[in-house]
Design a protein around this motif. Structure first.
Motif, PDB file in Angstrom:
ATOM      1  N   PHE A   1       0.835  -1.204   0.000  1.00  0.00           N
ATOM      2  CA  PHE A   1       0.000   0.000   0.000  1.00  0.00           C
ATOM      3  C   PHE A   1       0.868   1.253   0.000  1.00  0.00           C
ATOM      4  O   PHE A   1       0.601   2.219  -0.720  1.00  0.00           O
TER       5      PHE A   1
ATOM      6  N   GLY B   1       2.487   1.868  -3.332  1.00  0.00           N
ATOM      7  CA  GLY B   1       1.480   2.377  -4.269  1.00  0.00           C
ATOM      8  C   GLY B   1       1.206   3.852  -4.071  1.00  0.00           C
ATOM      9  O   GLY B   1       1.138   4.624  -5.039  1.00  0.00           O
TER      10      GLY B   1
ATOM     11  N   TRP C   1       3.053  -8.521  -4.292  1.00  0.00           N
ATOM     12  CA  TRP C   1       1.780  -7.965  -3.844  1.00  0.00           C
ATOM     13  C   TRP C   1       0.640  -8.979  -3.880  1.00  0.00           C
ATOM     14  O   TRP C   1      -0.196  -9.031  -2.969  1.00  0.00           O
TER      15      TRP C   1
ATOM     16  N   ALA D   1     -11.635  -1.852  -4.613  1.00  0.00           N
ATOM     17  CA  ALA D   1     -10.316  -1.214  -4.597  1.00  0.00           C
ATOM     18  C   ALA D   1      -9.214  -2.243  -4.813  1.00  0.00           C
ATOM     19  O   ALA D   1      -8.236  -1.988  -5.522  1.00  0.00           O
TER      20      ALA D   1
ATOM     21  N   ARG E   1      -6.852  -2.058  -8.049  1.00  0.00           N
ATOM     22  CA  ARG E   1      -5.405  -1.958  -7.848  1.00  0.00           C
ATOM     23  C   ARG E   1      -4.669  -3.053  -8.607  1.00  0.00           C
ATOM     24  O   ARG E   1      -3.665  -2.792  -9.275  1.00  0.00           O
TER      25      ARG E   1
ATOM     26  N   ILE F   1      -3.971   3.372  -8.911  1.00  0.00           N
ATOM     27  CA  ILE F   1      -3.029   2.754  -7.977  1.00  0.00           C
ATOM     28  C   ILE F   1      -2.904   3.584  -6.707  1.00  0.00           C
ATOM     29  O   ILE F   1      -2.965   3.061  -5.584  1.00  0.00           O
TER      30      ILE F   1
ATOM     31  N   SER G   1      -6.463   3.717  -4.707  1.00  0.00           N
ATOM     32  CA  SER G   1      -6.801   2.435  -4.080  1.00  0.00           C
ATOM     33  C   SER G   1      -5.800   2.088  -2.982  1.00  0.00           C
ATOM     34  O   SER G   1      -6.181   1.558  -1.929  1.00  0.00           O
ATOM     35  N   SER G   2      -4.525   2.411  -3.186  1.00  0.00           N
ATOM     36  CA  SER G   2      -3.509   2.107  -2.173  1.00  0.00           C
ATOM     37  C   SER G   2      -3.701   2.942  -0.914  1.00  0.00           C
ATOM     38  O   SER G   2      -3.313   2.511   0.182  1.00  0.00           O
TER      39      SER G   2
END
Length: 338
Positions: free
Chosen positions: A27, A30, A54, A93, A97, A120, A123-124
């Motif tokens: 996360f 990102g 990931w 999300a 992602r 990215i 959502s991260s």
């Protein structure tokens, strides 16, 4: 000696701690693509730094959810029905992602790549925030009735305590990810990651301190597990202080380990504060969901334990092997799928 229901509560706690330790840096990386990635090639390098990991890290979340469903069906049903909308957003999300990671490099058009880059970053940032909100509500309490039905209002989920909880997790993942990026990159990109992590240490310490104070006054977890949680607070503060020290010394491996320790301590504290409860009812302690009234039968738990002991070593071995294989730093020449 632990009962099987207590053992599975412990295993689920370990799975969530592992998920946030590992997916937390995903996360953070990102989010960092918008902060330290100045060029398209640098953003691609940052994405490549988590490329081998990931999707494997998300297995910890899937496994934790599956363990909840099998070991504590009442917990699973109450939680997922009450948090239907937030968890749908989490699912979308996660999907967005993953698609963005894969689709970003399929075309060279600037607008195409910028669109996926935005997905990215958003959502991260959204995912750790939502997870932080959900775990904060578990400690604060929700309106659960005698039939284990949860019908929360908007303010039961979104309130100052849960928002600060969400921001705490988001900031923690961001710093954790920046340190991972500094571990996996070289040159200017590594320096920018370290400098950004250094700048964010003080805001991170402040928001974590605020959240700890709010937890003391707005939940009962310190009253239930006071001495244990105070130990965790001291350990967390010491780990964060060491992380800040190692960042200043540019010893990113140690700093990354320390922010990882803060994550592990923070989420372990949630489960320690809850036990033997799994969800706190704001309508009275008689309606709390516990590891005893929310669990499956003894036979189901026994079979699950045997299966888990058989398969878990293989899963852990695979992940350890993948981290070993992809342990080297990347530079802007490592542009897989560029």
């Amino acid at each position: 000696m632990l009962s099987l229901s207590e053992l599975w509560f412990l295993l689920i706690a370990v799975l969530f701690v592992g998920f946030f330790f590992l997916e937390g840096f995903d996360f953070g990386v990102g989010m960092s693509t918008a902060m330290i990635g100045k060029t398209d090639r640098e953003r691609r390098t940052l994405i490549n730094s988590i490329g081998p990991f990931w999707d494997g890290n998300e297995v910890w979340l899937i496994t934790a959810g599956g363990a909840m469903f099998a070991a504590f069906p009442h917990w699973y049903a109450t939680l997922f029905s009450g948090f239907y909308l937030p968890l749908v957003v989490v699912l979308l999300a996660l999907i967005g992602r993953g698609v963005a990671f894969e689709f970003r490099s399929k075309m060279r058009h600037e607008r195409w790549r910028k669109t996926w880059d935005i997905i990215i970053v958003v959502s991260s940032a959204l995912l750790p925030f939502l997870f932080g909100v959900v775990f904060a509500t578990l400690m604060k309490g929700l309106p659960i009735d005698a039939q284990m039905q949860l019908r929360p209002g908007f303010l039961d989920i979104v309130n100052p305590y849960t928002v600060v909880g969400g921001l705490s997790v988001t900031f923690l993942c961001l710093v954790h990810g920046l340190l991972f990026a500094s571990l996996r990159t070289v040159g200017d990109l590594r320096e920018r990651a370290l400098n950004m992590a250094k700048k964010l240490m003080l805001p991170l310490a402040a928001i974590l301190a605020i959240y700890a104070v709010m937890t003391y006054f707005m939940t009962d977890v310190f009253a239930v597990r006071g001495w244990a949680l105070w130990i965790m607070v001291v350990l967390g503060a010491a780990s964060l202080g060491l992380a800040a020290y190692f960042v200043r010394q540019k010893r990113e491996a140690w700093a990354f380990g320390m922010t990882g320790a803060v994550i592990a301590i923070a989420f372990a504290s949630v489960f320690i504060g809850l036990f033997p409860r799994v969800m706190v009812s704001s309508m009275g302690s008689a309606f709390d969901l516990t590891v005893y009234n929310a669990s499956s039968g003894a036979y189901s738990l026994k079979v699950m334990t045997i299966v888990a002991c058989t398969l878990l070593p293989f899963v852990l071995g695979y992940q350890i092997w993948s981290y070993y294989i992809f342990r080297k730093r990347l530079n802007d020449q490592h542009h897989l799928e560029y």
